[in-house]
Motif scaffolding. Sequence first.
Motif, PDB file in Angstrom:
ATOM      1  N   ASN A   1       0.751  -1.351   0.046  1.00 15.50           N
ATOM      2  CA  ASN A   1       0.056   0.102  -0.116  1.00 15.50           C
ATOM      3  C   ASN A   1       0.811   1.076   0.024  1.00 15.50           C
ATOM      4  O   ASN A   1       0.491   2.310  -0.603  1.00 15.50           O
ATOM      5  CB  ASN A   1      -0.991  -0.194   1.025  1.00 15.50           C
TER       6      ASN A   1
ATOM      7  N   ASN B   1       4.367   3.103  -3.267  1.00 13.62           N
ATOM      8  CA  ASN B   1       4.549   4.365  -4.273  1.00 13.62           C
ATOM      9  C   ASN B   1       5.338   5.570  -3.511  1.00 13.62           C
ATOM     10  O   ASN B   1       5.929   6.144  -4.258  1.00 13.62           O
ATOM     11  CB  ASN B   1       3.091   4.806  -4.409  1.00 13.62           C
TER      12      ASN B   1
ATOM     13  N   GLN C   1       0.830  10.417  -9.459  1.00 11.13           N
ATOM     14  CA  GLN C   1      -0.194   9.966  -8.504  1.00 11.13           C
ATOM     15  C   GLN C   1      -1.100   9.217  -9.116  1.00 11.13           C
ATOM     16  O   GLN C   1      -1.861   8.278  -8.476  1.00 11.13           O
ATOM     17  CB  GLN C   1      -0.838  11.283  -8.096  1.00 11.13           C
TER      18      GLN C   1
ATOM     19  N   GLN D   1      -0.659   5.444  -8.241  1.00  5.42           N
ATOM     20  CA  GLN D   1      -1.265   4.889  -6.946  1.00  5.42           C
ATOM     21  C   GLN D   1      -2.918   4.931  -6.997  1.00  5.42           C
ATOM     22  O   GLN D   1      -3.100   3.960  -6.412  1.00  5.42           O
ATOM     23  CB  GLN D   1      -0.772   6.270  -5.866  1.00  5.42           C
TER      24      GLN D   1
ATOM     25  N   TYR E   1      -3.664   1.725  -8.613  1.00  8.06           N
ATOM     26  CA  TYR E   1      -3.615   0.589  -7.429  1.00  8.06           C
ATOM     27  C   TYR E   1      -4.464   0.605  -6.726  1.00  8.06           C
ATOM     28  O   TYR E   1      -4.985  -0.716  -6.356  1.00  8.06           O
ATOM     29  CB  TYR E   1      -2.097   0.565  -6.884  1.00  8.06           C
TER      30      TYR E   1
ATOM     31  N   TYR F   1      -4.433   7.722   4.347  1.00 12.24           N
ATOM     32  CA  TYR F   1      -3.789   7.984   2.977  1.00 12.24           C
ATOM     33  C   TYR F   1      -3.378   9.358   2.743  1.00 12.24           C
ATOM     34  O   TYR F   1      -2.370   9.631   1.930  1.00 12.24           O
ATOM     35  CB  TYR F   1      -4.118   7.083   1.926  1.00 12.24           C
TER      36      TYR F   1
ATOM     37  N   MET G   1       0.554   9.051   2.393  1.00  9.15           N
ATOM     38  CA  MET G   1       1.231   8.745   1.002  1.00  9.15           C
ATOM     39  C   MET G   1       2.090  10.064   0.149  1.00  9.15           C
ATOM     40  O   MET G   1       2.472   9.913  -0.797  1.00  9.15           O
ATOM     41  CB  MET G   1      -0.044   8.640   0.078  1.00  9.15           C
TER      42      MET G   1
END
Length: 528
Positions: free
Chosen positions: A35, A38, A122, A125, A128, A341, A345
């Motif tokens: 998770n 990235n 981005q 991600q 994903y 996130y 992230m």
Amino acid sequence: MGFADLLNEVGGFGRFQLIHVTLLSIPGLLMASQNLLNNFTAGMPGHHCTIPNRTSIFLKCTRYVKAQWHLLKSNISAIRPTNFTDFETEMCLDGWTYDKTEFLSTIVSEWDLVCTLRPLKQMSQTIYMGGVLSGAIIFGGLSDRFGRKALLIWSYFQLATLGTCTAFSPSYVTYCVLRFMTGMAVSGVILNAVSLKVEWIPTKTRTLVGTLSSFFFTFGQMVLAGIAYSLRDWRKLQIAVCAPFFIFFLYSWWYSESARWLVLNRRSDEALKHLHRVAKINGKPEKIEKITLEVLESHMHKEIQSSKGTYTAYDLIRTVVMRRISLCLMIVWFSTSFAYYGLAMDLQKFGVNIYLMQIIFGMVDFPAKLMALGSLTFLGRRVTQGTCLLMSAVMIFANIFVPTDMQSVRTTLACLGKGFTSASFTCVYLFTGELYPTVIRQTGMGFVSTMARIGSMAAPAVLILDEVMPALPSIVYGGAAVVAGIIAFFLPETLNIPLPDTIGDVEEKWTKKKPNAEKQCGQNYGNT
């Protein structure tokens, strides 16, 4: 009398449960890597236009058409910024040169995802997380039909194979497709591992085991930082965090399928074999002769009668209590993932070494989850869930009022906010597994966790709002956490309550009905 009583007879939380939970939890060391990968595989290295023979000063996205030697000789800081607009510039026609101090290679440097192509960083991600969302929907329903163990084994294999193949992607498009498929497998692993743990654990130890097993995920964040720092090449890192799932695939055949699920799917003979196996491993061989097929079915007679129907996602919202549970959980899952996130992230924005920042973010989870463990044990799931979300909102809002030059304070508040959202994740996984009945538990887990994936997909997009007002992303993240924290208090409490096996059980436990009505309820929902 129910399945919980049978579990206690074959040893409660014995040797089998310890081995089973440990083997199911070990892959969690690398689930965090999937998770948060990235942050490293798509890290943004320092870069500037490649200039043949270095005939100009370096710029990130453009270069001067003519050499400006006087800028190199003069004090550039003394030149007004507006003066630079007087010089004619052009795009980076010869590509970019990347700084390899922090990263040797990332997908950004591999496919030049900078300047006008920067949004693709981005986007990878988001794609994903779209796979994780799809996997939650698909694998959640399939595991209620084909079993937890079968889908978990397949998910291990899919993640290992496609995750490793991702490292050999010849193009950005291929990379995104493989990451999408890997994301689907990640959902399959998480959802089925949670259910296999919960459905083999006695009522009294669910809280402790659920919280302690989540520490594998927490420690995995620091493992990711160590692996990424050692390799610094995105292809090698991709292989390092995906190839070990071949090992998990091989030993996953040792797992026992959920006996609850087997009984409710009219496979009592298989369920009995698994119970006998558990009794033997737990050192209770005398129970093998005592627990017969008749004993098993008598303990779960009501559940068997109620499970003869076919259940779909519609059953998650068809009855009053199930509808309340599902709607509340959708909001809680979305906001928890959205805030988590949003904070986790984009580690490069904190101005701290990204590898160190990843370790710090992982370390703060330990005290947060220990606090959650105490709260889950003594105060219950509902209070813990709501409090964690509200406290994360407090930390996010507090950061709005801290000046940007006080970077250490802002980083500390962000870490605390991330710790509370992480504790919220620990609680919601356990809480959801206890609220939904066995006959539709995985469908329910998949249904509400899709909202978490939507939240994780939306989180990066919200950062664009800082162009309107710098504090706006924090207001959105914090506001969502406040709403979810309040909503969490409307969920039923499940502390020390046996797992429900049917929709009728759920309605009986959390509505005020007369005994006859309760019995009829269980029968009606089983015959639909």
